[in-house]
Scaffold this active site. Structure first.
Site, PDB file in Angstrom:
ATOM      1  CB  SER A 191      -1.036   0.110   1.071  1.00 44.24           C
ATOM      2  OG  SER A 191      -1.755   1.249   1.431  1.00 44.24           O
ATOM      3  CE  LYS A 213      -4.876  -0.012   0.178  1.00 43.25           C
ATOM      4  NZ  LYS A 213      -6.054  -0.439   1.378  1.00 43.25           N
ATOM      5  CE  LYS A 249      -4.079   3.698   1.927  1.00 42.81           C
ATOM      6  NZ  LYS A 249      -5.579   3.141   2.787  1.00 42.81           N
ATOM      7  CG  ASP A 309      -7.967   2.520   0.655  1.00 40.68           C
ATOM      8  OD1 ASP A 309      -9.436   3.002   0.549  1.00 40.68           O
ATOM      9  OD2 ASP A 309      -7.160   1.803   1.607  1.00 40.68           O
ATOM     10  CD  GLU A 357      -9.279  -0.742   0.390  1.00 45.00           C
ATOM     11  OE1 GLU A 357      -8.168  -1.193  -0.199  1.00 45.00           O
ATOM     12  OE2 GLU A 357      -8.603  -0.758   1.725  1.00 45.00           O
ATOM     13  CG  ASP A 383     -10.663  -0.486   5.059  1.00 48.76           C
ATOM     14  OD1 ASP A 383     -11.388  -0.921   6.662  1.00 48.76           O
ATOM     15  OD2 ASP A 383      -9.841  -0.168   5.010  1.00 48.76           O
ATOM     16  CE  LYS A 443      -7.357  -1.939   6.521  1.00 53.23           C
ATOM     17  NZ  LYS A 443      -7.965  -0.788   6.491  1.00 53.23           N
ATOM     18  N   GLY A 479      -4.386  -4.480   6.332  1.00 51.01           N
ATOM     19  CA  GLY A 479      -3.575  -4.048   7.596  1.00 51.01           C
ATOM     20  C   GLY A 479      -3.727  -3.090   8.320  1.00 51.01           C
TER      21      GLY A 479
HETATM   22  O1  OSB Z   1      -7.269   1.558   4.822  1.00 54.62           O
HETATM   23  O2  OSB Z   1      -6.266   0.119   4.106  1.00 54.62           O
HETATM   24  C1  OSB Z   1      -6.419   1.257   4.841  1.00 54.62           C
HETATM   25  C2  OSB Z   1      -3.260   1.647   6.956  1.00 54.62           C
HETATM   26  C3  OSB Z   1      -3.985   2.676   8.037  1.00 54.62           C
HETATM   27  C4  OSB Z   1      -5.061   2.394   8.016  1.00 54.62           C
HETATM   28  C5  OSB Z   1      -6.379   1.849   6.729  1.00 54.62           C
HETATM   29  C6  OSB Z   1      -5.504   1.636   5.923  1.00 54.62           C
HETATM   30  C7  OSB Z   1      -4.142   1.223   5.806  1.00 54.62           C
HETATM   31  C8  OSB Z   1      -3.419   1.203   4.489  1.00 54.62           C
HETATM   32  C9  OSB Z   1      -1.294   0.143   4.991  1.00 54.62           C
HETATM   33  O3  OSB Z   1      -3.312   1.013   4.134  1.00 54.62           O
HETATM   34  C10 OSB Z   1      -1.995  -1.175   4.450  1.00 54.62           C
HETATM   35  C11 OSB Z   1      -0.762  -2.018   5.661  1.00 54.62           C
HETATM   36  O4  OSB Z   1      -0.848  -2.571   6.501  1.00 54.62           O
HETATM   37  O5  OSB Z   1       0.197  -1.874   4.607  1.00 54.62           O
HETATM   38 MG    MG Z   2      -8.464   0.640   3.274  1.00 52.06          MG
END
Ligand code: OSB
Ligand code: MG
Length: 371
Positions: A136, A162, A164, A189, A215, A240, A264, A292
């Site tokens: 991510s 992925k 952001k 995401d 996402e 999510d 999660k 995660g």
């Molecule tokens: O939305 O998936 C999410 C990290 C913190 C809070 C929300 C998200 C995330 C990530 C990171 O996308 C995922 C990871 O731990 O690698």
């Molecule tokens: Mg997410």
């Protein structure tokens, strides 16, 4: 089993690089580590993934700490006997606070695994020896920096990326990444950052740049907007934040608001609830994967155990330890292996050891409850 003590520590670990999402930037991660010691001297660990501010959900590290110390942990240390199953049903009467609940649920699963000399994956029904993972990638200061960052992750072996996104950081970065890497599997995401009127705009860039999965573009409660986006889309719509329990999943499935589910451990209150939601989604042929929250090795280890179950068919957001932290708190750390995979530790419980020196260095405060 009987729990002799519960130690709740607050740790702070610097991230290897700042992680920016539509919520803001994080440069270090403050989190809670729970250590449960049984009367027979075994130790189980759980991590609370709630962040410093209640942005992803209503929970923060401070609300979780309060709920743990006031409501969740005292019965665990005072009961004559505790099980993970018993804990889940005892705390079902408390609303929400799922990240706080997951902290205890996972620590009890680790403890039960150690007692039975079985891995958490084995307690959950058994899984694969390796899991496929992706990475991510946070919002970067410039598009050029993003392309470089993605390139570095691809070079280190990650196969699916992925990104952001948020309004103002979507079509332009996607075009550049797609141009630089025409064949990679690209997900995005938005962490709820778009207004529901953005359905057609999102569809436009997602299809133009062959995004495989979008996402949580809309707010948690905006189920119908997600359904509108999912209708006839050439990409999957993944939920999510919207999915926190069985009822929210049922409603979203019925509305056809999701074509992928991010499970999660933290968001849903533990690994057993996570497994149940995954099985329910899979029954409707909605593919599931493990997400995660930038967890340290303890939370990651629980996530990896869960992700080994065959019901999880898409690559998880479970990157190697060095993608997050320079100094991991477990031994051995998680390392990326062939085919964009992590090995699933098969020793009892979570299968990794907590490094006391690393924990001590990261510790900010600690409190112990004893029977
Ligand atoms: O939305 O998936 C999410 C990290 C913190 C809070 C929300 C998200 C995330 C990530 C990171 O996308 C995922 C990871 O731990 O690698
Ligand atoms: Mg997410």
């Amino acid at each position: 089993m009987r729990v002799r003590s519960a130690t709740l520590e607050e740790l702070e670990l610097p991230l290897v690089e700042p992680f920016e999402t539509s919520f803001g930037v994080e440069t270090t991660r403050r989190f809670l580590l729970l250590r449960l010691e049984s009367a027979d001297g075994l130790v189980g660990y759980g991590e609370c993934a709630a962040a410093t501010e209640p942005l992803y959900s209503g929970e923060s590290i401070d609300t979780a700490r309060e709920v743990l110390l006031r409501h969740l942990l005292p019965p665990v240390v005072h009961a004559p006997s505790v099980t993970a199953d018993g804990f889940r049903s005892d705390v079902a009467r408390f609303r929400a606070n799922r990240m706080a609940k997951a902290t205890v649920e996972t620590a009890l699963m680790d403890l039960e695994g150690k007692q039975q000399r079985r891995s958490v994956a084995d307690l959950l029904g058994g899984g694969r020896a390796r899991i496929e993972v992706g990475v991510s990638v946070g919002i970067q200061p410039t598009v050029a920096a993003l392309v470089r960052q993605v390139g570095a992750y691809l070079d280190s072996g990650y196969r699916r990326v992925k990104l952001k996104v948020r309004p103002g950081w979507d079509a332009r970065p996607l075009r550049a990444v797609r141009q630089a890497y025409p064949d990679i599997e690209l997900w995005v995401d938005a962490n709820q950052a778009y207004p529901t009127r953005a359905v057609e705009r999102i569809r436009e860039w997602a299809e133009r740049y062959h995004v495989a999965q979008v996402e949580q573009p809309f707010p948690e409660r905006a189920i119908r907007a997600h359904a509108r986006l999912a209708r006839d889309a050439q990409f999957r719509v993944c939920l999510d934040e919207s999915i926190v329990d069985e009822a929210s999943l049922e409603d979203a499935l019925e509305a056809r608001a999701l074509s992928s589910l991010n499970v999660k451990t933290a968001r849903v209150g533990g690994v057993v609830p996570g497994r149940a939601l995954a099985q329910r989604a899979a029954r409707d042929r909605v593919p599931v994967w493990v997400g995660g929250m930038l967890e340290s090795g303890v939370g990651r280890a629980h996530n990896v155990q869960l992700a080994s179950l065959p019901v999880f068919t898409l690559p998880g957001d479970l990157s190697a330890s060095d993608r997050y932290y320079a100094r991991e708190i477990v031994e051995p750390p998680f390392v990326l292996g062939p085919g964009s995979t992590l090995a699933v530790p098969n020793r009892p419980g979570i299968g990794v050891e907590v490094d006391p020196v690393a924990v001590r260095r990261a510790r900010r405060r600690a409190v112990t409850l004893r029977r």
